[in-house]
Design an enzyme around this catalytic site. Structure first.
Site, PDB file in Angstrom:
ATOM      1  N   ASP A   1     -38.037   1.922 -45.722  1.00  0.00           N
ATOM      2  CA  ASP A   1     -38.065   0.602 -46.352  1.00  0.00           C
ATOM      3  C   ASP A   1     -38.998  -0.322 -45.568  1.00  0.00           C
ATOM      4  O   ASP A   1     -39.718   0.117 -44.651  1.00  0.00           O
ATOM      5  CB  ASP A   1     -36.645   0.042 -46.557  1.00  0.00           C
ATOM      6  CG  ASP A   1     -35.966  -0.380 -45.271  1.00  0.00           C
ATOM      7  OD1 ASP A   1     -36.577  -0.246 -44.185  1.00  0.00           O
ATOM      8  OD2 ASP A   1     -34.810  -0.847 -45.337  1.00  0.00           O
ATOM      9  N   HIS A   2     -38.966  -1.610 -45.918  1.00  0.00           N
ATOM     10  CA  HIS A   2     -39.922  -2.570 -45.360  1.00  0.00           C
ATOM     11  C   HIS A   2     -39.805  -2.782 -43.856  1.00  0.00           C
ATOM     12  O   HIS A   2     -40.777  -3.178 -43.234  1.00  0.00           O
ATOM     13  CB  HIS A   2     -39.758  -3.914 -46.092  1.00  0.00           C
ATOM     14  CG  HIS A   2     -38.346  -4.430 -46.091  1.00  0.00           C
ATOM     15  ND1 HIS A   2     -37.341  -3.817 -46.815  1.00  0.00           N
ATOM     16  CD2 HIS A   2     -37.761  -5.481 -45.452  1.00  0.00           C
ATOM     17  CE1 HIS A   2     -36.205  -4.481 -46.629  1.00  0.00           C
ATOM     18  NE2 HIS A   2     -36.432  -5.484 -45.800  1.00  0.00           N
TER      19      HIS A   2
ATOM     20  N   CYS B   1     -34.931   3.531 -42.077  1.00  0.00           N
ATOM     21  CA  CYS B   1     -34.710   2.145 -42.510  1.00  0.00           C
ATOM     22  C   CYS B   1     -34.293   1.372 -41.268  1.00  0.00           C
ATOM     23  O   CYS B   1     -34.656   1.776 -40.155  1.00  0.00           O
ATOM     24  CB  CYS B   1     -33.707   2.061 -43.669  1.00  0.00           C
ATOM     25  SG  CYS B   1     -32.026   2.596 -43.303  1.00  0.00           S
ATOM     26  N   GLY B   2     -33.555   0.287 -41.422  1.00  0.00           N
ATOM     27  CA  GLY B   2     -33.172  -0.486 -40.242  1.00  0.00           C
ATOM     28  C   GLY B   2     -32.278   0.318 -39.314  1.00  0.00           C
ATOM     29  O   GLY B   2     -32.482   0.380 -38.093  1.00  0.00           O
ATOM     30  N   THR B   3     -31.250   0.952 -39.889  1.00  0.00           N
ATOM     31  CA  THR B   3     -30.301   1.749 -39.097  1.00  0.00           C
ATOM     32  C   THR B   3     -30.406   3.248 -39.376  1.00  0.00           C
ATOM     33  O   THR B   3     -29.836   4.047 -38.632  1.00  0.00           O
ATOM     34  CB  THR B   3     -28.861   1.333 -39.457  1.00  0.00           C
ATOM     35  OG1 THR B   3     -28.677   1.548 -40.870  1.00  0.00           O
ATOM     36  CG2 THR B   3     -28.583  -0.119 -39.117  1.00  0.00           C
TER      37      THR B   3
ATOM     38  N   VAL C   1     -28.892   4.375 -41.902  1.00  0.00           N
ATOM     39  CA  VAL C   1     -27.660   4.639 -42.649  1.00  0.00           C
ATOM     40  C   VAL C   1     -27.871   4.526 -44.157  1.00  0.00           C
ATOM     41  O   VAL C   1     -27.591   5.460 -44.916  1.00  0.00           O
ATOM     42  CB  VAL C   1     -26.516   3.700 -42.184  1.00  0.00           C
ATOM     43  CG1 VAL C   1     -25.303   3.855 -43.084  1.00  0.00           C
ATOM     44  CG2 VAL C   1     -26.138   4.010 -40.743  1.00  0.00           C
TER      45      VAL C   1
ATOM     46  N   HIS D   1     -26.375  23.700 -36.556  1.00  0.00           N
ATOM     47  CA  HIS D   1     -25.029  23.879 -37.118  1.00  0.00           C
ATOM     48  C   HIS D   1     -24.917  23.419 -38.572  1.00  0.00           C
ATOM     49  O   HIS D   1     -24.173  24.016 -39.341  1.00  0.00           O
ATOM     50  CB  HIS D   1     -23.994  23.116 -36.282  1.00  0.00           C
ATOM     51  CG  HIS D   1     -23.769  23.715 -34.933  1.00  0.00           C
ATOM     52  ND1 HIS D   1     -22.727  23.340 -34.118  1.00  0.00           N
ATOM     53  CD2 HIS D   1     -24.444  24.672 -34.233  1.00  0.00           C
ATOM     54  CE1 HIS D   1     -22.764  24.031 -32.989  1.00  0.00           C
ATOM     55  NE2 HIS D   1     -23.814  24.839 -33.030  1.00  0.00           N
ATOM     56  N   ASN D   2     -25.591  22.329 -38.925  1.00  0.00           N
ATOM     57  CA  ASN D   2     -25.396  21.730 -40.253  1.00  0.00           C
ATOM     58  C   ASN D   2     -26.557  22.002 -41.204  1.00  0.00           C
ATOM     59  O   ASN D   2     -26.509  21.593 -42.361  1.00  0.00           O
ATOM     60  CB  ASN D   2     -25.196  20.213 -40.127  1.00  0.00           C
ATOM     61  CG  ASN D   2     -24.222  19.831 -39.030  1.00  0.00           C
ATOM     62  OD1 ASN D   2     -24.618  19.241 -38.023  1.00  0.00           O
ATOM     63  ND2 ASN D   2     -22.961  20.207 -39.177  1.00  0.00           N
TER      64      ASN D   2
ATOM     65  N   HIS E   1     -21.528  28.957 -39.095  1.00  0.00           N
ATOM     66  CA  HIS E   1     -22.050  27.673 -39.578  1.00  0.00           C
ATOM     67  C   HIS E   1     -22.473  27.767 -41.046  1.00  0.00           C
ATOM     68  O   HIS E   1     -22.364  26.799 -41.792  1.00  0.00           O
ATOM     69  CB  HIS E   1     -23.217  27.214 -38.707  1.00  0.00           C
ATOM     70  CG  HIS E   1     -22.859  27.123 -37.261  1.00  0.00           C
ATOM     71  ND1 HIS E   1     -21.902  26.264 -36.796  1.00  0.00           N
ATOM     72  CD2 HIS E   1     -23.298  27.816 -36.179  1.00  0.00           C
ATOM     73  CE1 HIS E   1     -21.773  26.410 -35.486  1.00  0.00           C
ATOM     74  NE2 HIS E   1     -22.604  27.355 -35.082  1.00  0.00           N
TER      75      HIS E   1
ATOM     76  N   ARG F   1     -19.562  27.163 -43.282  1.00  0.00           N
ATOM     77  CA  ARG F   1     -19.174  25.744 -43.368  1.00  0.00           C
ATOM     78  C   ARG F   1     -20.172  24.943 -44.203  1.00  0.00           C
ATOM     79  O   ARG F   1     -19.771  24.053 -44.974  1.00  0.00           O
ATOM     80  CB  ARG F   1     -19.055  25.151 -41.957  1.00  0.00           C
ATOM     81  CG  ARG F   1     -17.878  25.751 -41.207  1.00  0.00           C
ATOM     82  CD  ARG F   1     -17.923  25.489 -39.737  1.00  0.00           C
ATOM     83  NE  ARG F   1     -16.826  26.187 -39.061  1.00  0.00           N
ATOM     84  CZ  ARG F   1     -16.834  26.485 -37.774  1.00  0.00           C
ATOM     85  NH1 ARG F   1     -17.862  26.166 -37.012  1.00  0.00           N
ATOM     86  NH2 ARG F   1     -15.803  27.114 -37.240  1.00  0.00           N
TER      87      ARG F   1
HETATM   88  C1  RB5 Z   1     -32.667  -4.012 -44.534  1.00  0.00           C
HETATM   89  O1  RB5 Z   1     -32.438  -5.323 -44.106  1.00  0.00           O
HETATM   90  C2  RB5 Z   1     -31.589  -3.105 -43.983  1.00  0.00           C
HETATM   91  O2  RB5 Z   1     -30.371  -3.372 -44.610  1.00  0.00           O
HETATM   92  C3  RB5 Z   1     -31.971  -1.655 -44.159  1.00  0.00           C
HETATM   93  O3  RB5 Z   1     -33.187  -1.410 -43.515  1.00  0.00           O
HETATM   94  C4  RB5 Z   1     -31.025  -0.627 -43.604  1.00  0.00           C
HETATM   95  O4  RB5 Z   1     -30.685  -0.877 -42.294  1.00  0.00           O
HETATM   96  C5  RB5 Z   1     -29.850  -0.304 -44.419  1.00  0.00           C
HETATM   97  O5  RB5 Z   1     -29.051   0.590 -44.120  1.00  0.00           O
END
Ligand code: RB5
Length: 152
Positions: free
Chosen positions: A8-9, A65-67, A69, A98-99, A133, A136
């Site tokens: 993402d950005h 992305c940021g995290t 996640v 393993h995964n 593995h 699983r």
């Molecule tokens: C963007 O602000 C942020 O939410 C995205 O990059 C990400 O971390 C989401 O999981």
């Protein structure tokens, strides 16, 4: 080896540095964007890379992305995808061994570029170990089939 990349950005700079790192190793990169720092929605890029991996258009995927996640959650909604968020090399290696992870994700707001390169290298060097593995991982993938049956 062909790797699909998406971000993402907030992760454009990190994507470009990882892309250059992979290309220097002779790995082909297919860039699914974004290449703009204008605010955008990470599910779009997570889904695009996941579809390419699931269809065999690329061998593996890397999402940022940021995290890590949000974009990995999007990818994991696509059948056949095992996307893992890894913020250090040990988890990255084990996610392959393993995964049998087929997408690596991490956060541009969480780790620095040198650690990101180390994580990528460790992930690419590792191989799925199969054996117990594999059973699983097969169980994991069966969850998709159960879901489809429940919906019918
Ligand atoms: C963007 O602000 C942020 O939410 C995205 O990059 C990400 O971390 C989401 O999981």
């Amino acid at each position: 080896m062909k790797i699909g990349m998406g971000n993402d950005h907030v992760a454009v700079d990190m994507k470009n540095e990882i892309k250059a790192h992979l290309e220097a190793k002779g790995i082909e990169v297919v860039d699914f964007g974004t290449n703009s720092t204008a605010r955008c929605d990470y599910p779009v890029y997570g889904e695009a890379v996941a579809n390419a991996v699931a269809a065999g258009e690329v061998d593996l995927g890397i999402l940022i992305c940021g995290t890590g996640v949000g974009i990995s959650l999007a990818a994991n909604k696509v059948n056949g995808i095992r996307a893992c968020v890894c913020s250090e090399p040990y988890t990255a290696r084990l996610s392959r061994q393993h995964n049998n992870s087929n997408i690596l994700a991490f956060g541009a707001r969480v780790i620095g570029i040198e650690l990101a390169k180390m994580i990528v290298d460790e992930w690419l060097d590792a191989e799925f170990q199969g054996g117990r593995h594999a059973e699983r991982v097969a169980m994991l993938m069966d969850i998709e089939k159960h879901q489809r049956r429940d919906k019918a």
